[in-house]
Design a protein around this motif. Structure first.
Motif, PDB file in Angstrom:
ATOM      1  N   ILE A 150       0.846  -1.197   0.000  1.00  0.00           N
ATOM      2  CA  ILE A 150       0.000   0.000   0.000  1.00  0.00           C
ATOM      3  C   ILE A 150       0.884   1.251   0.000  1.00  0.00           C
ATOM      4  O   ILE A 150       0.620   2.212  -0.738  1.00  0.00           O
ATOM      5  CB  ILE A 150      -0.966  -0.004   1.202  1.00  0.00           C
ATOM      6  CG1 ILE A 150      -1.996  -1.122   1.034  1.00  0.00           C
ATOM      7  CG2 ILE A 150      -1.660   1.355   1.356  1.00  0.00           C
ATOM      8  CD1 ILE A 150      -2.825  -1.411   2.275  1.00  0.00           C
ATOM      9  N   ARG A 159      -6.370  -8.997   1.050  1.00  0.00           N
ATOM     10  CA  ARG A 159      -7.212  -7.846   1.397  1.00  0.00           C
ATOM     11  C   ARG A 159      -6.441  -6.546   1.250  1.00  0.00           C
ATOM     12  O   ARG A 159      -6.931  -5.586   0.642  1.00  0.00           O
ATOM     13  CB  ARG A 159      -7.734  -7.979   2.832  1.00  0.00           C
ATOM     14  CG  ARG A 159      -8.709  -6.865   3.226  1.00  0.00           C
ATOM     15  CD  ARG A 159      -9.029  -6.885   4.705  1.00  0.00           C
ATOM     16  NE  ARG A 159      -7.911  -6.438   5.520  1.00  0.00           N
ATOM     17  CZ  ARG A 159      -7.589  -5.152   5.722  1.00  0.00           C
ATOM     18  NH1 ARG A 159      -8.286  -4.192   5.169  1.00  0.00           N
ATOM     19  NH2 ARG A 159      -6.552  -4.843   6.480  1.00  0.00           N
ATOM     20  N   GLN A 160      -5.232  -6.503   1.743  1.00  0.00           N
ATOM     21  CA  GLN A 160      -4.423  -5.290   1.635  1.00  0.00           C
ATOM     22  C   GLN A 160      -4.066  -4.993   0.183  1.00  0.00           C
ATOM     23  O   GLN A 160      -3.994  -3.830  -0.221  1.00  0.00           O
ATOM     24  CB  GLN A 160      -3.169  -5.418   2.500  1.00  0.00           C
ATOM     25  CG  GLN A 160      -3.494  -5.391   3.982  1.00  0.00           C
ATOM     26  CD  GLN A 160      -2.320  -5.778   4.850  1.00  0.00           C
ATOM     27  OE1 GLN A 160      -1.486  -6.601   4.476  1.00  0.00           O
ATOM     28  NE2 GLN A 160      -2.263  -5.184   6.038  1.00  0.00           N
ATOM     29  N   LEU A 201      -6.876  -3.207  -1.333  1.00  0.00           N
ATOM     30  CA  LEU A 201      -6.803  -1.788  -0.956  1.00  0.00           C
ATOM     31  C   LEU A 201      -5.757  -1.071  -1.801  1.00  0.00           C
ATOM     32  O   LEU A 201      -5.979   0.071  -2.239  1.00  0.00           O
ATOM     33  CB  LEU A 201      -6.481  -1.646   0.529  1.00  0.00           C
ATOM     34  CG  LEU A 201      -7.498  -2.219   1.501  1.00  0.00           C
ATOM     35  CD1 LEU A 201      -6.991  -2.129   2.934  1.00  0.00           C
ATOM     36  CD2 LEU A 201      -8.839  -1.524   1.361  1.00  0.00           C
ATOM     37  N   THR A 257      -7.265  -0.297  -5.135  1.00  0.00           N
ATOM     38  CA  THR A 257      -8.132   0.874  -5.040  1.00  0.00           C
ATOM     39  C   THR A 257      -7.304   2.154  -5.040  1.00  0.00           C
ATOM     40  O   THR A 257      -7.619   3.110  -5.755  1.00  0.00           O
ATOM     41  CB  THR A 257      -8.994   0.808  -3.763  1.00  0.00           C
ATOM     42  OG1 THR A 257      -9.932  -0.255  -3.907  1.00  0.00           O
ATOM     43  CG2 THR A 257      -9.746   2.100  -3.512  1.00  0.00           C
ATOM     44  N   HIS A 258      -6.254   2.188  -4.240  1.00  0.00           N
ATOM     45  CA  HIS A 258      -5.407   3.380  -4.179  1.00  0.00           C
ATOM     46  C   HIS A 258      -4.697   3.641  -5.506  1.00  0.00           C
ATOM     47  O   HIS A 258      -4.500   4.797  -5.889  1.00  0.00           O
ATOM     48  CB  HIS A 258      -4.393   3.266  -3.043  1.00  0.00           C
ATOM     49  CG  HIS A 258      -5.003   3.357  -1.695  1.00  0.00           C
ATOM     50  ND1 HIS A 258      -5.714   4.453  -1.249  1.00  0.00           N
ATOM     51  CD2 HIS A 258      -5.009   2.467  -0.668  1.00  0.00           C
ATOM     52  CE1 HIS A 258      -6.123   4.248  -0.012  1.00  0.00           C
ATOM     53  NE2 HIS A 258      -5.728   3.040   0.355  1.00  0.00           N
ATOM     54  N   THR A 308     -14.022  -7.198   0.743  1.00  0.00           N
ATOM     55  CA  THR A 308     -13.130  -6.135   0.274  1.00  0.00           C
ATOM     56  C   THR A 308     -13.104  -6.103  -1.244  1.00  0.00           C
ATOM     57  O   THR A 308     -13.044  -5.028  -1.844  1.00  0.00           O
ATOM     58  CB  THR A 308     -11.709  -6.334   0.840  1.00  0.00           C
ATOM     59  OG1 THR A 308     -11.781  -6.385   2.265  1.00  0.00           O
ATOM     60  CG2 THR A 308     -10.793  -5.187   0.438  1.00  0.00           C
ATOM     61  N   GLN A 350     -16.061  -4.141  -2.416  1.00  0.00           N
ATOM     62  CA  GLN A 350     -15.818  -2.704  -2.225  1.00  0.00           C
ATOM     63  C   GLN A 350     -14.850  -2.167  -3.273  1.00  0.00           C
ATOM     64  O   GLN A 350     -15.016  -1.041  -3.765  1.00  0.00           O
ATOM     65  CB  GLN A 350     -15.259  -2.447  -0.827  1.00  0.00           C
ATOM     66  CG  GLN A 350     -16.260  -2.724   0.267  1.00  0.00           C
ATOM     67  CD  GLN A 350     -15.629  -2.674   1.647  1.00  0.00           C
ATOM     68  OE1 GLN A 350     -14.415  -2.758   1.800  1.00  0.00           O
ATOM     69  NE2 GLN A 350     -16.467  -2.548   2.663  1.00  0.00           N
ATOM     70  N   THR A 351     -13.863  -2.968  -3.638  1.00  0.00           N
ATOM     71  CA  THR A 351     -12.874  -2.541  -4.624  1.00  0.00           C
ATOM     72  C   THR A 351     -13.521  -2.319  -5.983  1.00  0.00           C
ATOM     73  O   THR A 351     -13.209  -1.348  -6.675  1.00  0.00           O
ATOM     74  CB  THR A 351     -11.729  -3.567  -4.717  1.00  0.00           C
ATOM     75  OG1 THR A 351     -11.114  -3.669  -3.426  1.00  0.00           O
ATOM     76  CG2 THR A 351     -10.699  -3.159  -5.745  1.00  0.00           C
ATOM     77  N   ASP A 405     -15.168   0.943  -5.903  1.00  0.00           N
ATOM     78  CA  ASP A 405     -14.175   2.020  -5.947  1.00  0.00           C
ATOM     79  C   ASP A 405     -13.647   2.226  -7.368  1.00  0.00           C
ATOM     80  O   ASP A 405     -13.456   3.369  -7.807  1.00  0.00           O
ATOM     81  CB  ASP A 405     -13.017   1.733  -4.998  1.00  0.00           C
ATOM     82  CG  ASP A 405     -13.427   1.827  -3.533  1.00  0.00           C
ATOM     83  OD1 ASP A 405     -14.456   2.477  -3.238  1.00  0.00           O
ATOM     84  OD2 ASP A 405     -12.721   1.245  -2.696  1.00  0.00           O
TER      85      ASP A 405
END
Length: 153
Positions: free
Chosen positions: A52, A81-82, A85, A88-89, A126, A129-130, A133
């Motif tokens: 991340i 999961r990370q 994220l 997404t970032h 997750t 959610q991604t 996003d």
């Protein structure tokens, strides 16, 4: 080498940081893809945190996305999961993802593995959610049809 200042540009003198992989300290300074590769190779438990940070600290999306893909394939559900994220970032900060990471995201929508032993929350949560996003952060023409038409599980 890991750098202490995330906003330093190439050629700037930056202070190296001793990383505490066991406790996950200072990993938010990661900016070098090779450091993430080495952490994956060693099986570090906090590699997702460094991944991340890499997304935030390294503007080279072509260097970042293969590491995100590697994390999405990890046998460790918390790393997956990370890595979601991180994906997404990447979309939010860099304005793109690639076909490989989107394909891996699609597969993770059915990943019912709990994130950890103390949680019933699954990787697929997750992943869902991604997808949402990506719909927000990227133009629809950059995304495959399944992402644009996704409404949740």
């Amino acid at each position: 080498m890991i750098y202490a200042t995330a906003d330093a540009s190439e050629g700037d003198d930056v202070e190296s940081v001793n990383l505490d992989w066991e406790q996950g300290r200072n990993l938010n300074s990661c900016r070098e893809p090779g450091d993430v590769d080495a952490a994956f190779d060693r099986g570090e438990g906090h590699v997702g945190v460094a991944l991340i940070a890499l997304v935030h600290n390294n503007p080279d999306t072509d260097a970042v996305l293969p590491r995100v893909a590697r994390g999405l394939r990890s046998p460790n559900p918390e790393t997956r999961r990370q890595s979601l994220l991180a994906l997404t970032h990447t979309a939010r900060l860099h304005g793109r993802v690639d076909a490989i990471t989107v394909e891996l995201l699609h597969a993770l929508l059915s990943d019912r593995t709990p994130i950890n032993d103390e949680s019933a929350y699954e990787v697929r949560g997750t992943a869902t959610q991604t997808v949402g996003d990506l719909q927000v952060f990227l133009p629809s023409e950059q995304l495959p049809a399944w992402v644009n038409h996704f409404t949740g599980c």
